[in-house]
Each structure stands twice: as structure tokens, then as C-alpha cells.
Design an enzyme around this catalytic site. Structure first.
Site, PDB file in Angstrom:
ATOM      1  N   GLY A   3       2.058  -0.035  -2.121  1.00 18.92           N
ATOM      2  CA  GLY A   3       3.358  -0.296  -2.610  1.00 18.92           C
ATOM      3  C   GLY A   3       4.321   0.374  -2.088  1.00 18.92           C
ATOM      4  N   ARG A  45       5.385   3.253  -3.166  1.00 16.77           N
ATOM      5  CA  ARG A  45       5.159   4.661  -3.270  1.00 16.77           C
ATOM      6  C   ARG A  45       4.234   5.054  -2.281  1.00 16.77           C
ATOM      7  NH1 ARG A  45       2.093   8.743  -5.124  1.00 16.77           N
ATOM      8  NH2 ARG A  45       3.357  10.754  -6.048  1.00 16.77           N
ATOM      9  N   CYS A  46       3.275   4.103  -2.000  1.00 20.71           N
ATOM     10  CA  CYS A  46       2.248   4.486  -1.157  1.00 20.71           C
ATOM     11  C   CYS A  46       2.939   4.382   0.455  1.00 20.71           C
ATOM     12  CB  CYS A  46       1.255   3.451  -0.912  1.00 20.71           C
ATOM     13  SG  CYS A  46       0.442   2.923  -2.479  1.00 20.71           S
ATOM     14  N   MET A  47       3.918   3.531   0.898  1.00 19.56           N
ATOM     15  CA  MET A  47       4.524   3.403   1.840  1.00 19.56           C
ATOM     16  C   MET A  47       5.429   4.758   2.341  1.00 19.56           C
ATOM     17  SD  MET A  47       5.019  -0.462   2.509  1.00 19.56           S
ATOM     18  CE  MET A  47       6.456  -0.558   1.184  1.00 19.56           C
ATOM     19  N   ARG A  73       1.980   7.901   2.199  1.00 16.34           N
ATOM     20  CA  ARG A  73       1.887   8.755   1.081  1.00 16.34           C
ATOM     21  C   ARG A  73       0.382   9.608   1.229  1.00 16.34           C
ATOM     22  NH1 ARG A  73       4.656  10.758  -3.146  1.00 16.34           N
ATOM     23  NH2 ARG A  73       6.188   8.982  -2.696  1.00 16.34           N
TER      24      ARG A  73
END
Ligand code: ARG
Length: 400
Positions: A389, A391-393, A157
Site C-alpha cells: 500500500g 507506506r510500502c510505496m 519502502r
């Protein structure tokens, strides 16, 4: 499939990931702080969890791409490979000529895929001997690595952000992550599938901005965190570019001033969108906010400050009747802090009202379900140790 991202929640069609590899095993306690970790994930389990995540995406009809594959296609010719290595070593601040030359030779001795793996995993001092040793090489080599690993690469992300039909190539705030953006820079430059993608911000800019701070609320409104990782000047440069130099439909940027501390690292650490009218946020978020509303004026940006609750601000600028913000961990203060620490607020919407979340944040997940959200849980013992989490991944490339 072209780049097309005008929403946080519309049906996800194509997404970019990185499967964690040996870079996680090149961390040791003394390096953790510098590498932005608090603990060392167990690689085998982290990979199993990550494969589960990728499978959930595929099962839902989403096309999964890996950044290392895209880069490998981009570095198809020897001269491009050399150009990439030169720039990578420069960004890594390798100054000693003997070491620099030796690293170039060493990296070029691998085929492209393995060379990329080496760059990601880092290169230890004991991997090869220098042909010539001098006083300065001796001093420089009095450490564990020629090149430090990139353990944060599985947080795709952050180093870039696809916005509209274009890309923002981020200047990362920390040295530990600065080199990650180079991967996509070379994909855009040399991978033919991406050759028409306009670049809206370049990593050579002076000011830091990271993808975790960029949320595409609608085709008209972006939210960008002014955070520990994103500076206001970068937001200004991006706003001018989007509003005045492209045909993009965006008209408003909500620049949300968030506390500059690790627990609030990026806007998406504390705030994600789960449906067209529903959000999930850090339980203590609202009290601490100032929002600058940046609009496209006649010739310049127009800025006003909003100090009411985030719910009201979102309601006003999304023209969306009711907006509901659900709280990570609900009303239980300990659960709220615990689940926030494990990225309970950081979920990835794959359709309006359908999100992927870490299984360990069960209090938050129950609350989401009670509010009509369909929560798909993924295992999270190891991946969560990097403080990011679902979204970050992931970096969406296309949302229909
Ligand atoms: N978009 C995000 N919230 N990313 C989380 C990144 C976590 C990573 N360890 C870092 O400190 O950079």
C-alpha cells in the site's frame, strides 16, 4: 535537504518513490511466484494511479524524488557506470563469460537513463544476439530473460530505510528483490547530495532485513518486525550499531515476532502508525504476538520479553497515556480479510492524524475517519495487485 527521520507520523517533507514502468509488462503467469506477485497490473492504469499518488504528496508540500533520477545522477562517470553494471550482473548471478561480456556491452550502449530503465525492465533473450555461441550459452539461453525485471521496485519502502540521519541498506530476503538495494548503495556512494549519510547496515551482511519491517515510532523507540523477511541476527547487528556506534537518540527496539507467512509479509503489512497515539492493524494481530524489548545496556544489549497486549506494550514504551489500535476492516470479518488482502492496514501518515490510503479499503477508511483521522484516498485498482500500500510505496527521507 538532509536526511532526518525520527517519527512515523511527523510532517513529511521529502520522500522517495519509483514510478512503475515496463518491468510490470515483463511479467507473465509462470514468473509471478518467483517475482512475488499474484497478478499482473495493467501498466497504463498503474502509472496513472502512481502519478495521482505523487501529485497528492506534492499538493501537500512534500518534495518527491525518484530513485532512478538519483541513481542516474550518481552514475555520472563511465567508470562508475561500469562498476555498477559489474556489481549488478554479479548479483544477478550471470556466470557465463560470453553472456556476461555481451550484457556489459549491451548495457553500456545506452545513455545512463535508458541503461537504468533497461536494468529495471529486464532484458529478454531475443533483444540481442551473442557474437559467439557455445554449448553453454545455448543451454543458458534456453529461457526468456538474460536479466529478470524488477517489478517490486515501486515498493521503495523495502530495499533501504532511512533511520535518524542515516541509512540502512537492506539485505533483501528473496533473490527477486536482492538487486534493488544496489540502487541506493550507489546513490550514497556517488551522488554528492548524499555523501555525508552514515550507513548503519550494509547489504553485504549475511542476514536479511527489509524496510517494511522497520517502523520509527519516536526518536527513542523503533519497532522492527521479526518476519518472513527480517531475521533476528540483522536486528541484533543494527541495534548494536545504533546504540553503541552512533550518536542517534534511539534507546529501545521493540522486536515484534510476527507469523512467517506471506499474508504477514512485513510488519507494515499488518501494522502502521496513523497518529501519535493511534495505530491501524490486522484484525487478528494481537493474539499472535511476542515482543522482545531490546534496550541499550551498559556494554551490551539488554533484552526482556513482553507478552501482554500490543496496546499495553506501546503504552508502556511510548510513555503515551492512551494508545488506540484500530482494526483493519472493523468488526466485519469478511471485510477485514478482504481489506487486509488489499493492504488496508498499510497507510502512509503525512502528518499526525493525516494519512494516504487506498480508496478500495472503504470500510477501514470510514473507521479511521470516525476516529478523527483525516484520510486522503488514492485510486488503487492496479497498484494494489503487487500486495503493498501507500507506506510500502514510499520511503520518507525527511520528516520535520
Ligand atoms: N513494505 C511492504 N509491505 N512491502 C510490500 C512488498 C510487496 C512485494 N510484492 C513483495 O513481495 O516484496
Amino acid at each position: 535537504m538532509s536526511i532526518n527521520v525520527y517519527s512515523e507520523v511527523k510532517e513529511l517533507k521529502r520522500v522517495l518513490l519509483h514510478r512503475p514502468g515496463l518491468e510490470l509488462e515483463n511479467m507473465e503467469p509462470d514468473l509471478l511466484e518467483e517475482l512475488l506477485f499474484e497478478d499482473i497490473p495493467y501498466l497504463k492504469k498503474a502509472q496513472q494511479e502512481h502519478d495521482y499518488f505523487a501529485d497528492v504528496l506534492r499538493t501537500n508540500g512534500i518534495h518527491v524524488e525518484y530513485i532512478t533520477d538519483l541513481l542516474s545522477t550518481a552514475l555520472s562517470k563511465d567508470e562508475i557506470k561500469k562498476e555498477f553494471i559489474n556489481e549488478y550482473l554479479q548479483l544477478s548471478e550471470v556466470k557465463n563469460k560470453y553472456i556476461l561480456d555481451a550484457l556489459k556491452d549491451y548495457l553500456l550502449s545506452f545513455d545512463t537513463k535508458n541503461m537504468i530503465n533497461k536494468i529495471v525492465s529486464g532484458i529478454r533473450i531475443n533483444e540481442f544476439k551473442l557474437k559467439k555461441e557455445t554449448f553453454s550459452t545455448k543451454v543458458r539461453m534456453n529461457k526468456q530473460f538474460y536479466l529478470l525485471p524488477l517489478p517490486n521496485l515501486y515498493f521503495q519502502r523495502d530495499p533501504i530505510a532511512f533511520v535518524g540521519i542515516g541509512i540502512v541498506i537492506n539485505k533483501m530476503r528473496t533473490k527477486a528483490r536482492r538487486r534493488e538495494s544496489l540502487f541506493m548503495k550507489y546513490v550514497i556512494k556517488y551522488n554528492r547530495d548524499f555523501k555525508n549519510t552514515p550507513v548503519y547496515y550494509d547489504m553485504n551482511n549475511h542476514f536479511a532485513i527489509e524496510g517494511g519491517d522497520i517502523l520509527i515510532l519516536t526518536d527513542k523507540v523503533l519497532a522492527i518486525g521479526i518476519s518472513q523477511r527480517t531475521e533476528p541476527e540483522a536486528v541484533e547487528i543494527l541495534a548494536k550499531k545504533l546504540f553503541f556506534e552512533t550518536d542517534e537518540s534511539f534507546e529501545t527496539i521493540l522486536a515484534i515476532n510476527i507469523p512467517k507467512k506471506r499474508a504477514y509479509m512485513h510488519l507494515d503489512t499488518i501494522f502502521t502508525m496513523v497518529d501519535t497515539d493511534k495505530f491501524l492493524a490486522h484484525s487478528k494481530l494481537e493474539s499472535s504476538l511476542l515482543v522482545y524489548v531490546i534496550k541499550k545496556g551498559d556494554k551490551d544489549l539488554e533484552v526482556i520479553e513482553e507478552k501482554t497486549s500490543l496496546e499495553k506494550i506501546l503504552q508502556k514504551y511510548l510513555n503515551n497515556g492512551e494508545v488506540k489500535i484500530l482494526k483493519c476492516g472493523g468488526e466485519d470479518e469478511i471485510a477485514a480479510k478482504r481489506e487486509q488482502w488489499n493492504d488496508g492496514s498499510n497507510v502512509l501518515a503525512i502528518k499526525p492524524g493525516v494519512v494516504i490510503a487506498y480508496d478500495r479499503n472503504y470500510v477501514t477508511n470510514t473507521l479511521l475517519r470516525e476516529n478523527g483521522i483525516n484520510v486522503i484516498e488514492i485510486p488503487s485498482s492496479e497498484l494494489s495487485r503487487g500486495r503493498g500500500g501507500p507506506r510500502c510505496m514510499s520511503m520518507p527521507m525527511n520528516r520535520g
